[in-house]
Design a protein around this motif. Structure first.
Motif, short mmCIF file in Angstrom:
data_model
loop_
_atom_site.label_atom_id
_atom_site.label_comp_id
_atom_site.label_asym_id
_atom_site.label_seq_id
_atom_site.Cartn_x
_atom_site.Cartn_y
_atom_site.Cartn_z
N PRO A 91 75.50 105.52 -20.18
CA PRO A 91 75.82 106.37 -21.33
C PRO A 91 77.32 106.57 -21.56
N LEU A 92 78.13 105.94 -20.73
CA LEU A 92 79.58 106.11 -20.84
C LEU A 92 80.24 104.78 -20.56
N GLY A 93 81.26 104.47 -21.33
CA GLY A 93 81.99 103.23 -21.09
C GLY A 93 83.27 103.21 -21.90
N THR A 94 84.00 102.11 -21.80
CA THR A 94 85.23 101.95 -22.58
C THR A 94 85.29 100.53 -23.13
N MET A 95 86.07 100.39 -24.19
CA MET A 95 86.39 99.07 -24.74
C MET A 95 87.89 99.02 -25.00
N GLN A 96 88.43 97.82 -24.85
CA GLN A 96 89.82 97.56 -25.20
C GLN A 96 89.95 96.07 -25.43
N GLY A 97 91.08 95.65 -25.96
CA GLY A 97 91.23 94.22 -26.19
C GLY A 97 92.45 93.90 -27.01
N HIS A 98 92.36 92.78 -27.74
CA HIS A 98 93.46 92.40 -28.63
C HIS A 98 92.96 91.46 -29.72
N TYR A 99 93.76 91.39 -30.76
CA TYR A 99 93.54 90.41 -31.82
C TYR A 99 94.65 89.39 -31.75
N GLU A 100 94.30 88.11 -31.93
CA GLU A 100 95.29 87.06 -32.09
C GLU A 100 95.44 86.83 -33.58
N MET A 101 96.68 86.92 -34.06
CA MET A 101 96.95 86.90 -35.48
C MET A 101 98.08 85.92 -35.78
N ILE A 102 98.24 85.61 -37.06
CA ILE A 102 99.42 84.86 -37.50
C ILE A 102 100.03 85.57 -38.69
N ASP A 103 101.34 85.38 -38.83
CA ASP A 103 102.03 85.96 -39.99
C ASP A 103 102.11 84.91 -41.10
N ALA A 104 102.78 85.27 -42.18
CA ALA A 104 102.84 84.40 -43.36
C ALA A 104 103.52 83.06 -43.07
N GLN A 105 104.39 83.04 -42.04
CA GLN A 105 105.08 81.80 -41.69
C GLN A 105 104.28 80.97 -40.68
N GLY A 106 103.10 81.48 -40.27
CA GLY A 106 102.28 80.74 -39.31
C GLY A 106 102.63 81.04 -37.86
N ASN A 107 103.49 82.04 -37.62
CA ASN A 107 103.83 82.41 -36.26
C ASN A 107 102.70 83.24 -35.64
N ALA A 108 102.27 82.84 -34.46
CA ALA A 108 101.18 83.55 -33.78
C ALA A 108 101.72 84.78 -33.06
N PHE A 109 100.92 85.83 -33.06
CA PHE A 109 101.27 87.02 -32.29
C PHE A 109 99.98 87.73 -31.90
N ARG A 110 100.10 88.66 -30.99
CA ARG A 110 98.95 89.36 -30.45
C ARG A 110 99.13 90.86 -30.64
N ILE A 111 98.08 91.53 -31.10
CA ILE A 111 98.13 92.98 -31.28
C ILE A 111 97.09 93.61 -30.35
N ALA A 112 97.55 94.54 -29.54
CA ALA A 112 96.65 95.20 -28.59
C ALA A 112 95.73 96.18 -29.32
N ILE A 113 94.48 96.23 -28.85
CA ILE A 113 93.53 97.24 -29.31
C ILE A 113 93.48 98.30 -28.22
N PRO A 114 93.95 99.52 -28.50
CA PRO A 114 94.01 100.52 -27.44
C PRO A 114 92.62 100.85 -26.91
N VAL A 115 92.58 101.25 -25.65
CA VAL A 115 91.30 101.59 -25.03
C VAL A 115 90.66 102.77 -25.75
N PHE A 116 89.35 102.69 -25.96
CA PHE A 116 88.62 103.81 -26.54
C PHE A 116 87.30 103.99 -25.81
N ARG A 117 86.77 105.21 -25.90
CA ARG A 117 85.57 105.57 -25.16
C ARG A 117 84.31 105.31 -25.96
N LEU A 118 83.29 104.88 -25.25
CA LEU A 118 81.93 104.86 -25.77
C LEU A 118 81.19 105.90 -24.95
#
Length: 125
Positions: A91-118
């Motif tokens: 009945p209790l847990g957490t999730m966290q992670g990241h998205y891999e994204m690109i900008d308009a110039q095609g440069n890749a970057f990563r955005i963290a997804i902060p930990v949240f509770r379930l």
């Protein structure tokens, strides 16, 4: 090295009692993610990575192309919101992670997804 685009991720989770079966160790949660592009150029989400940890410390990794079947473009100053779900054995847990994204110039970057509770609401004191 160029600055990463400014992207903000917020998540809200909710327990779905109608789909859960605690006696079968099945706890269903929905979570709504809002991805805000605070930068000046468009960005695109290419891949996602989640680390889901249940109340017993068991970890599950989920990764794949896009989010909910799409690879959304998010214009400058705009946001993209979606809802997905997770099933835990506790009945209790957490999730966290990241998205891999690109900008308009095609440069890749990563955005963290902060930990949240379930969490089943009755367990929060």
């Amino acid at each position: 090295m160029s600055n990463s685009p400014r992207v903000c991720v917020q998540v809200q989770s909710v327990y779905i009692e109608s789909q859960s079966a605690p006696e079968l160790e099945r706890y269903v949660f929905a979570y709504t993610v809002t991805i805000r592009n605070l930068g000046r150029t468009p960005v695109q989400v290419l891949r996602r990575y989640w680390l889901i940890t249940n109340g017993n410390g068991r970890e599950t990794e989920v990764q794949g192309e896009g989010i909910v079947g799409v690879q959304p473009h998010i214009d400058a100053g705009d946001e993209y919101q979606y809802t997905s779900g997770a099933v835990l054995e506790t009945p209790l847990g957490t999730m966290q992670g990241h998205y891999e994204m690109i900008d308009a110039q095609g440069n890749a970057f990563r955005i963290a997804i902060p930990v949240f509770r379930l969490a089943v609401p009755t367990l929060i004191h």
